[in-house]
Motif scaffolding. Structure first.
Motif, short mmCIF file in Angstrom:
data_model
loop_
_atom_site.label_atom_id
_atom_site.label_comp_id
_atom_site.label_asym_id
_atom_site.label_seq_id
_atom_site.Cartn_x
_atom_site.Cartn_y
_atom_site.Cartn_z
N GLY A 131 0.82 -1.20 0.00
CA GLY A 131 0.00 0.00 0.00
C GLY A 131 0.85 1.25 0.00
O GLY A 131 2.08 1.21 -0.12
N ARG A 132 0.17 2.40 0.20
CA ARG A 132 0.84 3.68 0.17
C ARG A 132 1.27 4.14 1.57
O ARG A 132 2.07 5.07 1.71
N VAL A 175 -3.16 4.06 -5.47
CA VAL A 175 -2.99 2.94 -4.53
C VAL A 175 -3.51 3.39 -3.15
O VAL A 175 -3.19 4.48 -2.67
N SER A 176 -4.31 2.51 -2.52
CA SER A 176 -4.85 2.83 -1.19
C SER A 176 -3.75 2.72 -0.13
O SER A 176 -2.68 2.12 -0.38
N HIS A 197 -3.60 -1.44 0.63
CA HIS A 197 -4.30 -1.84 -0.60
C HIS A 197 -4.60 -3.34 -0.61
O HIS A 197 -5.73 -3.76 -0.84
N ASP A 256 -7.57 -8.65 -1.07
CA ASP A 256 -7.80 -7.21 -1.25
C ASP A 256 -8.28 -6.62 0.07
O ASP A 256 -9.15 -7.19 0.74
N SER A 260 -9.65 -1.96 -1.09
CA SER A 260 -9.02 -0.86 -1.83
C SER A 260 -10.07 -0.17 -2.72
O SER A 260 -11.08 -0.76 -3.09
N THR A 268 -7.95 -4.99 -6.76
CA THR A 268 -6.72 -5.77 -6.90
C THR A 268 -6.94 -6.80 -8.02
O THR A 268 -8.00 -7.45 -8.08
N ILE A 304 -1.52 -3.68 -8.92
CA ILE A 304 -1.87 -2.89 -7.74
C ILE A 304 -1.87 -1.44 -8.17
O ILE A 304 -0.80 -0.83 -8.35
N GLY A 305 -3.06 -0.87 -8.39
CA GLY A 305 -3.11 0.46 -9.00
C GLY A 305 -2.49 0.40 -10.38
O GLY A 305 -2.82 -0.46 -11.20
#
Length: 754
Positions: A22-23, A36-37, A40, A54, A57, A61, A81-82
């Protein structure tokens, strides 16, 4: 050990028991991207392997192209992912299966390709399926299959795909292709960076390719045929292609080559069939007749433009429509057996319909031909033959009848001159008048049969029509309006002037008799040009013609009368109102002038006669001075098989002072000529005689007497090329005969004998 590889940056991440992606700062794999969450997704190790989950998100995903909430991961799976693409590699899993798993993989490859060989003949779809199988069994990022032209090194089809299923447009390394084409052996490079040759291949280095393998596609039959190459490459840092991967790709190449060969053969057959179909369609479209193909449900499968252009006669026909009837004929009568029939449409077109039903009854081919013009030509030919037979009969009768009339007229003239009593002379004159009328009737018969010797010359039709206008107006009477329309630049024609006048007079009289009370007769003269197609239809030569049309507003004629209108003695007039020879004579004159005559008539709407007479470029003949010679003194040999004609002719000549020798046949005449020691100035002979004709006699006598002059006489002449100056038609009067004899004897040159 399991890892994730970021495909764009080649960064590697080792996975733990629970790895968060994730971020957020607390994530084990941090991806700094707004799509990206914060948390995520997570990769969790379980007893059965690794699971992807997932974590609610916003963007979702993905494994490959599938959006997942939770899914097991396999070695080589690609994650999204994103915007970031990652590949999952499980090194422990990859090395733990052993030979049993390898055999299973091979079996799966064979099964997959077996299905492709059996059911897929579209070459491009087949190649896509092969690449999908390769991605399923091998850890490749990209794949390509290049197919070459038969017996050539020129590629004609290339299919490229990425592992995600996206259709790639990347170039295939020519270095790899060239190596396989030269050696015809499988090719494997696990470290592209360490290969000097491949380092120069921009299609590999620019895309971060670290390993590549390729196998040839060969079809083994009586000889090995080169088909193409399968190329796979990978960007993985570890677990690059191994020799066993190359063996597996080789196992895939075998059935793939067979499938490709089958697909190429199918494509080749389809191309031939398609070309044959297009050629057949072109032929059918251009045919000068109609073609319709119906299936067993009477549905139109094929129809050519000839058919669709005649919708008014045949009905509406288009591919896919159900046909109930064709040209008014129900389909039940057309389908089932091979059928031939003729039908006449509402527009009076005559159609020939031929139906052929296929052996299995699934299709019926119907061929339609418009035979209206052909039938008209056949009817015209039959009419010409019928008229020719009647003409031949009429000519023969006229010949014998003219001999009788010649005797009657000559003796009646002599008797009329010798009878002093006026009342008796009038009686004899009536005999002469009746014989003269009979001679005129005979002349019409000869004109109809085209056996009358005519004097064709260059004639100005415009001048003749204008000169006759007043006489034609008087003939029609005050109740009938006469209108003439003469076009510009009317060419001259070659015809006997008297016969042209007879054509106009007979047609105008016929038009007058067709009208009761008031009416109109129109005479039209125009210059026309007849093209070869029109000429063939009318049985004349193409070229320039003068068109003469005589139209009336009379009662018209029904078809059965039109069919017999030119037959001699056929008339619709009351008894005593006509001889039935007027139109027959016109027909004979036109035919003798190498022209054509047609009639157009509708009952109650009037009649139009259309005449075509060929134009001529000959100059107008100039009048020649008439030769004179004293009568009497010359010796004349008279030859005729009719005793009465011969005796009366001898009497006229002797009375005029000529010396006369006579003979009843050609052979006797030759003997008389040889026995006579003196000069014979003139041979006067009939043309048609038993044994030897007059023409043959003239040739024989001319051999021994080259200066002798010749006059032929006959009740008719049958297309014999005799000069007018050498011929006198029977019956002739005393003055006509003596004038012809004096003219011939006074000629400065001997008449030519053809």
């Amino acid at each position: 050990m399991a890892i994730l590889i970021e495909l764009d940056t080649k960064r590697r991440y080792v996975l733990g028991p629970n790895t968060i992606i994730g971020r957020g700062d607390s994530c084990q794999i941090r991806v700094d991207d707004p799509l990206v969450s914060a948390s995520h997704a997570a990769i969790v190790k379980t007893a059965d392997g690794y699971q992807l989950r997932d974590l609610n998100s916003r963007r979702g995903t993905y494994v490959g192209s599938r959006k997942v909430t939770e899914a097991p991961l396999k070695d080589g799976d690609e994650l999204l992912i994103g915007p970031v693409r990652l590949r999952f590699e499980d090194e422990d899993k990859a090395t733990s299966h052993g030979n049993e798993q390898e055999e299973l993989v091979r079996l799966r490859a064979i099964v997959e390709l077996g299905r492709a060989v059996g059911v897929e003949h579209d070459l491009e779809r087949l190649l896509v399926r092969v690449l999908e199988t390769c991605f399923q069994l091998l850890r490749a990022d990209r794949g390509a299959i290049v197919i070459y032209q038969p017996h050539s090194k020129s590629p004609f089809m290339t299919v490229t795909r990425e592992r995600s299923g996206i259709e790639g447009s990347f170039p295939v390394s020519t270095s790899v292709l060239g190596q396989v084409m030269v050696t015809h052996q499988p090719y494997l490079r696990t470290e592209v960076d360490s290969d000097v040759v491949l380092q120069r291949s921009e299609s590999l280095t620019a895309h971060g390719v670290r390993s590549v393998m390729a196998v040839p596609l060969r079809y083994e039959a009586n000889e090995t045929e080169w088909l193409g190459v399968i190329v796979l490459d990978s960007s993985a840092m570890t677990n690059v292609f191994r020799p066993r991967d190359l063996d597996l790709l080789g196992a895939i190449a075998g059935p793939t080559a067979l499938a490709i060969k089958n697909a190429m053969l199918v494509r080749q057959v389809q191309s031939v069939i398609s070309e044959e179909g297009r050629r057949l369609e072109r032929i059918v479209r251009r045919l000068p007749l109609g073609v319709v193909v119906l299936d067993d449900r009477r549905r139109c499968v094929m129809v050519n433009p000839w058919i669709t252009a005649r919708e008014a006669d045949l009905g509406e026909l288009h591919p896919g429509t159900v046909v109930e009837a064709l040209a008014g004929v129900p389909c039940d009568q057309l389908i089932g057996n091979d059928i031939r029939m003729q039908v006449t449409t509402d527009s009076e077109r005559i159609l020939s319909i031929t139906t052929s039903t296929m052996g299995d009854g699934c299709e019926a081919v119907i061929v339609i031909n418009d035979i209206t013009e052909e039938r008209e030509r056949q009817n015209q030919a039959a009419h010409r033959d019928r008229v020719a037979l009647i003409g031949q009969l009429a000519g023969g009768i006229a010949h014998d009848f003219n001999n009788l009339l010649h005797v009657i007229l000559t003796y009646s003239n002599m008797l009329e001159e010798s009878v002093p009593d006026p009342e008796q002379r009038e009686d004899v004159h009536q005999i002469t008048h009746a014989a003269t009328s009979a001679a005129e009737l005979t002349r019409q018969l000869l004109t109809f049969s085209r056996r009358e010797l005519v004097k064709p010359k260059v004639v100005d039709v415009t001048h003749v029509a204008q000169r006759m206008e007043k006489m034609l107006v008087r003939t029609l009477g005050p109740q009938i309006e006469f209108v003439t329309s003469i076009g510009p630049r009317i060419p001259r024609i070659l015809i006997d002037t008297a016969q042209l006048e007879q054509i106009l007079m007979n047609l105008v009289v016929n038009a007058r008799d067709a009208m009761l009370g008031n009416g109109r007769v129109t005479l039209t003269v125009n210059a026309v040009e007849i093209d070869p197609e029109q000429a063939n239809l009318r049985a004349i030569s193409p070229g320039h013609y003068v068109a003469i049309d005589v139209a009336d507003s009379g009662s018209g004629m029904p078809p059965d009368v039109i069919a017999r209108i030119f037959e001699p003695y056929f008339t619709t007039k009351a008894r005593g109102k006509g001889t039935g020879l007027g139109l027959a004579t016109v027909h004979g004159i036109v035919q003798q002038a190498h022209g054509d005559i047609r009639v157009e008539s509708v009952a109650g709407q009037g009649t139009t006669f259309h005449i075509l007479l060929p134009a001529t470029d000959q100059a107008t003949e100039e009048a020649r001075p008439t030769a004179t010679a004293p009568s009497g003194g010359a010796t004349i040999l008279v030859v005729d098989d009719d005793d009465d004609v011969r005796r009366v002719t001898e009497r006229i000549l002797r009375k005029a002072g000529y010396q006369v020798l006579s003979a009843s046949s050609g052979q006797i005449a030759i003997g008389v000529s040889r026995e006579h020691s003196g000069t014979i100035e003139l041979l006067l002979t009939d043309i048609v005689m038993p044994g030897m004709s007059g023409r043959d006699l003239a040739r024989e006598v001319a051999v021994e007497r080259p200066t002798i002059r010749v006059i032929f006489m006959s009740g008719y002449h049958q297309h014999a090329p005799i000069s007018n100056s050498q011929f006198i038609p029977k019956p002739f009067g005393r003055a006509d005969l003596l004038d012809k004899v004096r003219e011939t004897l006074a000629a400065t040159t001997t008449a030519a004998v053809a």
